[in-house]
Design a protein around this motif. Sequence first.
Motif, short mmCIF file in Angstrom:
data_model
loop_
_atom_site.label_atom_id
_atom_site.label_comp_id
_atom_site.label_asym_id
_atom_site.label_seq_id
_atom_site.Cartn_x
_atom_site.Cartn_y
_atom_site.Cartn_z
N GLY A 179 8.58 -18.19 -2.23
CA GLY A 179 8.37 -16.78 -2.56
C GLY A 179 7.67 -16.62 -3.90
N THR A 180 8.06 -17.44 -4.87
CA THR A 180 7.42 -17.39 -6.19
C THR A 180 5.95 -17.79 -6.10
OG1 THR A 180 9.52 -17.89 -7.28
CG2 THR A 180 7.51 -18.27 -8.55
N LEU A 181 5.68 -18.87 -5.37
CA LEU A 181 4.30 -19.32 -5.20
C LEU A 181 3.46 -18.26 -4.49
CD1 LEU A 181 4.88 -23.07 -4.21
CD2 LEU A 181 4.05 -22.18 -6.40
N TRP A 182 4.02 -17.63 -3.48
CA TRP A 182 3.28 -16.60 -2.76
C TRP A 182 3.00 -15.40 -3.65
CZ3 TRP A 182 0.78 -16.93 1.73
CH2 TRP A 182 0.30 -15.75 2.29
N ARG A 183 3.96 -15.05 -4.49
CA ARG A 183 3.76 -13.92 -5.39
C ARG A 183 2.63 -14.20 -6.37
NH1 ARG A 183 8.81 -12.85 -8.88
NH2 ARG A 183 7.95 -14.63 -10.00
N VAL A 184 2.52 -15.45 -6.83
CA VAL A 184 1.47 -15.82 -7.78
C VAL A 184 0.08 -15.64 -7.16
CG1 VAL A 184 0.47 -17.77 -9.05
CG2 VAL A 184 2.93 -17.38 -9.10
N THR A 185 -0.05 -15.83 -5.87
CA THR A 185 -1.36 -15.68 -5.22
C THR A 185 -1.85 -14.24 -5.25
OG1 THR A 185 -0.45 -15.25 -3.00
CG2 THR A 185 -0.77 -17.56 -3.66
N GLY A 186 -0.93 -13.29 -5.37
CA GLY A 186 -1.32 -11.89 -5.39
C GLY A 186 -1.76 -11.34 -4.06
N LEU A 187 -1.51 -12.05 -2.97
CA LEU A 187 -1.96 -11.62 -1.65
C LEU A 187 -1.05 -10.56 -1.04
CD1 LEU A 187 -2.93 -15.10 -0.12
CD2 LEU A 187 -4.46 -13.34 -1.05
N GLY A 188 0.18 -10.48 -1.51
CA GLY A 188 1.11 -9.55 -0.89
C GLY A 188 1.53 -10.03 0.49
N LEU A 189 2.27 -9.19 1.20
CA LEU A 189 2.72 -9.54 2.54
C LEU A 189 2.10 -8.61 3.57
CD1 LEU A 189 6.55 -10.26 1.99
CD2 LEU A 189 4.75 -11.93 2.47
N HIS A 190 1.49 -9.20 4.58
CA HIS A 190 0.96 -8.41 5.69
C HIS A 190 2.11 -7.69 6.39
CE1 HIS A 190 -0.73 -7.59 9.70
NE2 HIS A 190 -1.91 -7.58 9.08
N PRO A 191 1.90 -6.48 6.89
CA PRO A 191 2.99 -5.73 7.53
C PRO A 191 3.73 -6.49 8.61
CG PRO A 191 1.09 -4.30 7.20
CD PRO A 191 0.66 -5.68 6.81
N VAL A 192 3.04 -7.34 9.37
CA VAL A 192 3.70 -8.05 10.46
C VAL A 192 4.71 -9.08 9.94
CG1 VAL A 192 3.39 -9.56 12.45
CG2 VAL A 192 1.84 -7.62 12.09
N PRO A 193 4.28 -10.05 9.09
CA PRO A 193 5.29 -10.99 8.56
C PRO A 193 6.31 -10.31 7.66
CG PRO A 193 3.17 -11.33 7.52
CD PRO A 193 2.93 -10.42 8.66
N ASP A 194 5.90 -9.25 6.98
CA ASP A 194 6.85 -8.53 6.14
C ASP A 194 7.98 -7.94 6.98
OD1 ASP A 194 7.68 -7.31 3.58
OD2 ASP A 194 7.17 -5.43 4.59
N ARG A 195 7.63 -7.32 8.10
CA ARG A 195 8.64 -6.74 8.97
C ARG A 195 9.49 -7.82 9.60
NH1 ARG A 195 12.51 -3.43 9.70
NH2 ARG A 195 12.87 -2.79 11.86
N PHE A 196 8.87 -8.96 9.94
CA PHE A 196 9.61 -10.10 10.50
C PHE A 196 10.68 -10.59 9.52
CE2 PHE A 196 10.03 -14.74 10.61
CZ PHE A 196 10.49 -14.93 11.90
N LEU A 197 10.28 -10.79 8.27
CA LEU A 197 11.22 -11.25 7.25
C LEU A 197 12.29 -10.21 6.97
CD1 LEU A 197 8.69 -12.90 4.77
CD2 LEU A 197 10.33 -14.09 6.24
#
Length: 314
Positions: A179-197
Amino acid sequence: MSSILTTILPVFGLIALGFICARTRFIGPAAGQGLSQVVFNLAMPALLFRTVAVIDQQSLSPWPLWAALFGGIAIVWIATTLIARTTNLIEAAPASAAMGASFGNLAMLGFPLALAHFGDRAALPVGLILSIHAPMLWLAAVIHIEASGQGRLPSVMAVLRQLATQLIRNPIVVALLLGTLWRVTGLGLHPVPDRFLEMLGEAGVPMALVALGLSLAGYSLKGQWHAIFTLMTLKLICLPVVVWLIARYVVGLDPFWTHIALMLAAMPTGANAYLFAQRYDTGTAAVSGAIALGTALSLLSLSGLFLLMDAGLI
């Protein structure tokens, strides 16, 4: 009071539901262990990954907040260990007793209560605590119980090896790092995987509570009352007092963040303490009782705490 009732009563209701299902044999005894594995290996990692990946960034340093809460936890942890080793009040291994007196129900109770009482500004400090709370205490408890099993304190290298092993194998720690690494990328979460999680994470809350209720039906509280009330006293009274003293007089924490740290410290014992006790098969009855009764009694303790904070007395 309404927000507290709205949050706590469903929590306790799910515990009661699991208890009733087990007592009536509507659900078999193996279900509790299976649900616990789903919670620990899938649901909670999804919840924490999503929290860390999308948490807002601000310039405020988290170190004073961490020092206040985790400093208080360290003191209560040591005190509980001494009590467990020198008296018969806590009929559990010191590591399980320490988890029962230190690990609060932050995700399932603390977060919604903080948002309901303080508003959206509570999301950042609570998120900062949630991001390291579970792995830190879980790793500390694992090292504690393994060191106790050896009968001696491990060497520094042994501690480092244990930490590395837990970091590699612990799904919660892996989720936090990713989660920390993903946050550093600044890409955010697409609605589909965000809703899945989101769905997977939300499923962990009721599953953990139902699993707790299922476990309660298999244990007798006879002979455990001293242990239960000792753990509840340490968790609901001693820990908040110690955290408040550190926040105010040691680290000089911002008043609002002091209230957040104090509220989180006052949470009743969380489900991870039960999962730990179940995994190592020690102190399960005492910790389960502390979670169930502590959750009910926290309705009163948290109401009093909010009244004191709103009145400016603490």
